[in-house]
Design an enzyme around this catalytic site. Structure first.
Site, PDB file in Angstrom:
ATOM      1  N   LYS A  76       0.859  -1.193   0.000  1.00 45.47           N
ATOM      2  CA  LYS A  76       0.000   0.000   0.000  1.00 45.47           C
ATOM      3  C   LYS A  76       0.897   1.245   0.000  1.00 45.47           C
ATOM      4  O   LYS A  76       1.757   1.396   0.875  1.00 45.47           O
ATOM      5  CB  LYS A  76      -0.894  -0.031   1.245  1.00 45.47           C
ATOM      6  CG  LYS A  76      -2.173   0.759   1.135  1.00 45.47           C
ATOM      7  CD  LYS A  76      -3.049   0.452   2.352  1.00 45.47           C
ATOM      8  CE  LYS A  76      -4.370   1.170   2.285  1.00 45.47           C
ATOM      9  NZ  LYS A  76      -5.125   1.008   3.538  1.00 45.47           N
TER      10      LYS A  76
HETATM   11  O1  G3P Z   1      -7.774   1.993   5.339  1.00 42.38           O
HETATM   12  C1  G3P Z   1      -8.152   3.202   4.757  1.00 42.38           C
HETATM   13  C2  G3P Z   1      -9.546   3.657   5.088  1.00 42.38           C
HETATM   14  O2  G3P Z   1     -10.458   2.618   4.929  1.00 42.38           O
HETATM   15  C3  G3P Z   1      -9.659   4.399   6.379  1.00 42.38           C
HETATM   16  O3  G3P Z   1     -10.990   4.535   6.821  1.00 42.38           O
HETATM   17  O4  G3P Z   1     -12.666   5.107   8.557  1.00 42.38           O
HETATM   18  O5  G3P Z   1     -10.253   5.765   8.907  1.00 42.38           O
HETATM   19  O6  G3P Z   1     -11.644   6.920   7.202  1.00 42.38           O
HETATM   20  P1  G3P Z   1     -11.399   5.648   7.925  1.00 42.38           P
END
Ligand code: G3P
Length: 217
Positions: A87
């Site tokens: 990633k």
């Molecule tokens: O892993 C990346 C993404 O899914 C993060 O989600 O909920 O932290 O905005 P969030």
């Protein structure tokens, strides 16, 4: 649509895997920190542990932001397990690194995508996945689903192989809307996945069936 779980929590990954619907896992440095995974050795072992639970791709994020650092870290992560997808953040050196990894057959997930232009660039560099952050756009009063629609049109116009991985999913309607638009993958918390199971009419209907069955005994 593939279902990934967005967590580094081994118990939640096992629970989703046991449901029989899991296609992969995404992690990020915040999710690893949340589980208290510290130190290079422990981080690597944790990724291997995740790979041993799930039958699918596991995104492991680099911390470096310079080209040489991203390459060094990405090669080490990819060598951990065949299921690892490196990633890489959407920055200039990240795009260059994605092109390098692509030329070496190493799969990548370009993260922190907030515009169609970023998605187009990552696809041209050869990213396996691009991760538009749906929920974080919604958080700032911008339609995250609209971004995924735009990327879908662009990728279909040019038949890019890069998969749209809808990330930052917060609730079941995000998943349903992503499926309607044609996102290739969604990654979300276990709570959003299991919420898809629930419907009050299912509960009422099942209670009625069981009660009627009991009357016939
Ligand atoms: O892993 C990346 C993404 O899914 C993060 O989600 O909920 O932290 O905005 P969030």
């Amino acid at each position: 649509m593939k279902f990934f779980i967005d967590t580094a929590n081994l118990e939640q990954i096992k629970e989703a895997q046991d449901l029989g619907i899991l296609d992969g896992v995404t992690t990020n440095p915040s999710l690893m920190a949340k589980e208290g995974i510290k130190g290079a050795k422990n981080v690597k072992q944790h990724y291997i542990d995740i790979c041993n639970i799930v039958d699918g791709d596991v995104s492991a994020e680099v911390i470096s932001t310079d080209y040489d650092g991203i390459i060094k870290e990405g090669l080490a992560l990819a060598a951990l397990h065949e299921q690892i997808v490196v990633k890489v953040p959407m920055i200039k050196d990240g795009i260059k690194a994605i092109r390098y990894f692509s030329s070496k057959g190493i799969r990548t997930n370009c993260t922190l995508i907030f515009s169609a232009g970023q998605a187009l660039l990552a696809a041209k560099a050869g990213a396996t996945y691009i991760s538009p952050f749906l929920g974080r756009l919604d958080d700032v009063s911008t339609d995250g689903l609209n971004l995924i629609e735009e990327i879908r049109i662009i990728f279909d116009n040019y038949l890019f192989d890069t998969e749209i991985l809808a990330a930052s999913i917060r609730h079941p309607m995000h998943i349903i809307n992503c499926a309607k638009i044609g996102a290739d993958v969604m990654t979300g918390p276990l709570s959003a996945i299991t919420a898809l199971i629930k419907h009050p009419l299912t509960d009422i209907g099942l209670a009625q069936f069981l009660a009627d069955h009991a009357k016939n005994k």
